[in-house]
Enzyme design. Structure first.
Site, PDB file in Angstrom:
ATOM      1  N   ASP A  48     -11.309 -10.725  11.336  1.00  0.00           N
ATOM      2  CA  ASP A  48      -9.842 -10.334  11.885  1.00  0.00           C
ATOM      3  C   ASP A  48      -8.936  -9.976  11.632  1.00  0.00           C
ATOM      4  O   ASP A  48      -8.120 -11.333  12.359  1.00  0.00           O
ATOM      5  CB  ASP A  48     -10.048 -10.568  13.800  1.00  0.00           C
ATOM      6  CG  ASP A  48      -9.843  -9.041  14.730  1.00  0.00           C
ATOM      7  OD1 ASP A  48      -9.372  -8.364  14.102  1.00  0.00           O
ATOM      8  OD2 ASP A  48     -10.216  -9.245  15.517  1.00  0.00           O
ATOM      9  N   CYS A  88      -8.328  -2.503  14.310  1.00  0.00           N
ATOM     10  CA  CYS A  88      -9.727  -2.175  14.058  1.00  0.00           C
ATOM     11  C   CYS A  88     -10.429  -1.167  14.072  1.00  0.00           C
ATOM     12  O   CYS A  88     -11.619  -1.152  13.245  1.00  0.00           O
ATOM     13  CB  CYS A  88     -10.034  -3.366  14.967  1.00  0.00           C
ATOM     14  SG  CYS A  88      -8.524  -4.244  15.307  1.00  0.00           S
ATOM     15  N   LYS A 147     -17.247  -8.950  18.423  1.00  0.00           N
ATOM     16  CA  LYS A 147     -16.214  -8.245  18.675  1.00  0.00           C
ATOM     17  C   LYS A 147     -17.024  -6.721  18.414  1.00  0.00           C
ATOM     18  O   LYS A 147     -17.405  -6.709  17.191  1.00  0.00           O
ATOM     19  CB  LYS A 147     -15.026  -8.727  17.754  1.00  0.00           C
ATOM     20  CG  LYS A 147     -13.823  -7.345  17.979  1.00  0.00           C
ATOM     21  CD  LYS A 147     -13.053  -7.398  17.558  1.00  0.00           C
ATOM     22  CE  LYS A 147     -11.604  -6.211  17.879  1.00  0.00           C
ATOM     23  NZ  LYS A 147     -10.588  -6.551  16.866  1.00  0.00           N
ATOM     24  N   HIS A 149     -15.839  -3.583  19.994  1.00  0.00           N
ATOM     25  CA  HIS A 149     -14.409  -2.255  19.498  1.00  0.00           C
ATOM     26  C   HIS A 149     -15.076  -1.039  18.698  1.00  0.00           C
ATOM     27  O   HIS A 149     -14.093  -0.521  18.688  1.00  0.00           O
ATOM     28  CB  HIS A 149     -13.410  -3.238  18.978  1.00  0.00           C
ATOM     29  CG  HIS A 149     -11.959  -2.463  19.342  1.00  0.00           C
ATOM     30  ND1 HIS A 149     -11.304  -3.190  18.872  1.00  0.00           N
ATOM     31  CD2 HIS A 149     -11.671  -2.062  20.114  1.00  0.00           C
ATOM     32  CE1 HIS A 149      -9.621  -3.000  18.988  1.00  0.00           C
ATOM     33  NE2 HIS A 149      -9.976  -2.048  20.155  1.00  0.00           N
ATOM     34  N   SER A 172     -11.196  -6.428  21.371  1.00  0.00           N
ATOM     35  CA  SER A 172      -9.930  -7.316  20.535  1.00  0.00           C
ATOM     36  C   SER A 172      -9.007  -8.618  21.284  1.00  0.00           C
ATOM     37  O   SER A 172      -9.668  -7.923  22.606  1.00  0.00           O
ATOM     38  CB  SER A 172      -7.871  -6.582  19.900  1.00  0.00           C
ATOM     39  OG  SER A 172      -8.844  -5.507  19.142  1.00  0.00           O
ATOM     40  N   ASP A 291     -10.931  -6.895   8.562  1.00  0.00           N
ATOM     41  CA  ASP A 291     -12.021  -5.484   8.707  1.00  0.00           C
ATOM     42  C   ASP A 291      -9.930  -4.831   8.315  1.00  0.00           C
ATOM     43  O   ASP A 291     -10.272  -3.708   8.853  1.00  0.00           O
ATOM     44  CB  ASP A 291     -11.903  -5.378  10.586  1.00  0.00           C
ATOM     45  CG  ASP A 291     -10.256  -6.367  11.105  1.00  0.00           C
ATOM     46  OD1 ASP A 291      -9.759  -6.997  10.809  1.00  0.00           O
ATOM     47  OD2 ASP A 291     -10.280  -5.409  12.351  1.00  0.00           O
ATOM     48  N   ASN A 292      -9.280  -5.577   8.538  1.00  0.00           N
ATOM     49  CA  ASN A 292      -8.181  -4.937   7.523  1.00  0.00           C
ATOM     50  C   ASN A 292      -7.751  -6.245   7.149  1.00  0.00           C
ATOM     51  O   ASN A 292      -7.670  -7.354   7.443  1.00  0.00           O
ATOM     52  CB  ASN A 292      -7.049  -3.867   8.424  1.00  0.00           C
ATOM     53  CG  ASN A 292      -7.009  -4.858   9.686  1.00  0.00           C
ATOM     54  OD1 ASN A 292      -7.367  -4.518  10.525  1.00  0.00           O
ATOM     55  ND2 ASN A 292      -6.353  -5.552  10.353  1.00  0.00           N
TER      56      ASN A 292
END
Length: 494
Positions: A48, A88, A147, A149, A172, A291-292
């Protein structure tokens, strides 16, 4: 034992209990090594907010990541592997569905904005076909540890989207108890098992270790059948000071951010060792990514909130540092060791690729944006990126498009934008993101034909996936329940 190696900084008693639990699992399932099945296992570790430059295989000189170094030496690095959003929820929706978030309605909504918030009426539409459902149809056991989300209401939980087992948090780590701006009451951050809250608020310091324990236990329990484990780690996470266990807190050279990353590295080492010890490593593909990109500090030399260097920009944007993420693929004897893939691939490709390798069939009744990238994974001769065009959206606005080495930022209004200030007139920006990795040199004036070609591709994206104020013909609806049906997670307690 199961490869659940005890780091020098670990409390012996706690981990003795963990190792004993997993050893009992092995005994229950027999002491013989299991012969590799014909169907490969799949594990996706999805960190994350971890940045491109946060780990040693991608250039970090600050964080100690020996296990990821080993993974890269034994596997294949992807230096142009992209997610589909700088935040996310839409990024995760693409991995799970094989589609741009704009196609499945998970890019924005009137109540939540950029990402889903607690007690939202929105979530991933149950009519979508997920990667878990696709593999389940091919005979796989499926689990998510970490996670989610993609919706915290029962209808949207992982157990309703193809996963046999869920252990983790529904959103998150920074979404803790408060009254939000719309007047809704957010509950304490819940830790869930399947559809039941087992702890609220959960201990965020213990999430990486606890997730690792449960993931390893689940792998051991399912080692003699084909399985898919989605392992979206909580860290480094969305707070300004990430969480880590006692054994790692304060031990890195980069404060809480570094502590969290070094514990993530420990976790992947535990996993790789266990797969070897169970005798299933050669039949298990592990994908390690994020994820980014990292949110980073304004001063790019201050790495206390991560590094996307040498890429440009921060997470939460359409900068290359938000969309291009550090990725390593590992499967001894199958994925060639110590190699690098420089072709563009994305998280959307995992669903069709895994499904094909599992002997299944991807959904045929709807458009899937991902591609089979097995030739890239296995380094087949002359394998090339399957993407004619790849789109960079910020919520519902198309901001950039990539084709080959070229990334064109479109002239847009009503932005945040990674290159233009709010009151600055925008113009087309063209970067060769292979040769100009930091996106410094705008060469739009030197390549007008390339600009025109990418502009035409952008118009195709608008027609299909939409743009601000312009719905696309290929968009499908988000999942939504009535406001009156919303339940807070703590109400799921027995």
């Amino acid at each position: 034992m199961l490869g659940l190696r005890v780091p020098r900084r670990t409390k012996p008693l706690r981990w003795a209990i963990v190792c004993l639990t997993l050893a009992i699992t092995i005994l229950v399932h027999g002491s013989k090594e299991v012969q590799a099945s014909e169907k490969p296992n799949f594990i996706v570790v999805f960190c994350d907010n971890l940045g491109y430059g946060d780990i040693e295989p991608f250039g970090s000189k600050l964080h100690r990541t020996p296990n990821l170094n080993r993974m890269a030496a034994e596997g294949r690095k992807f230096t142009h592997f992209c997610v589909t959003a700088g935040v996310c929820t839409p990024s995760r929706a693409s991995l799970i569905t094989g589609c741009y978030a704009q196609r499945v309605g998970m890019h924005t909504n009137p109540r939540d904005g950029l990402v889903l918030r607690p007690v939202s009426p929105y979530g991933l539409n149950p009519d979508e076909v997920t990667i878990a459902e696709s593999l389940k149809a091919a005979g796989y056991a499926t689990a998510i540890v970490g996670k989610w989300h993609l919706g915290d209401q029962r209808q949207f939980l992982p157990t309703r989207q193809g996963f046999d087992f869920f252990f983790g948090v529904p959103y998150s780590d920074d979404m803790t108890a408060r009254v939000w701006k719309d007047g809704s009451q957010w509950p304490p951050l819940p830790l869930m098992e399947n559809e039941t809250v087992i702890e609220a608020p959960c201990d965020r310091n213990g999430l990486t270790k606890r997730y690792t324990q449960r993931a390893m236990q689940w792998i051991a329990e399912h080692r003699d059948e084909p399985f898919f484990l989605y392992f979206p780690q909580a860290m480094p996470g969305s707070t300004s000071t990430p969480f880590s266990s006692d054994e790692f807190r304060g031990k890195s050279a980069n404060g809480p951010w570094g502590d969290a990353i070094e514990e993530l590295d420990w976790s992947i080492g535990v996993m790789l060792d266990q797969l070897q010890e169970l005798g299933i490593a050669e039949n298990t593909m592990v994908v390690w990514t994020s994820d980014n990109g990292a949110p980073i500090q304004r001063n790019v030399n201050d790495l206390s909130r991560g590094s996307n260097l040498p890429l440009h920009g921060r997470g939460y944007s359409t900068a290359e540092g938000a969309f291009r993420v550090p990725t390593i693929v590992w499967q001894p004897g199958q994925v060639p060791a110590g190699t690098v893939c420089e072709e563009l691939a994305t998280t959307m490709d995992l669903l069709p690729t895994f499904t094909k390798l599992a002997g299944g069939v991807s959904p045929q009744d709807r458009k899937i944006d991902g591609h089979d990238i097995s030739p890239l994974l296995f380094s087949e001769q002359s394998a090339k990126s399957p993407y004619q065009a790849f789109y960079y959206y910020h919520t519902d606005q198309l901001q950039a498009i990539r084709s080959g080495p070229w990334k064109l930022f479109l002239p847009v209004t009503g932005r945040p934008h990674p290159h233009f200030k709010p009151n600055q007139p925008s113009e087309p920006l063209l970067f060769n993101v292979v040769e100009d990795i930091a996106s410094v040199h705008n060469v739009a004036a030197e390549h007008p034909k390339i600009v025109d070609r990418l502009m035409a591709l952008a118009e195709q994206a608008r027609e299909d996936l939409g743009d601000r104020g312009r719905p696309g013909s290929g968009q499908r609806p988000v999942g939504r329940i009535e406001e009156s049906a919303i339940a807070q997670p703590q109400r799921l307690l027995p």
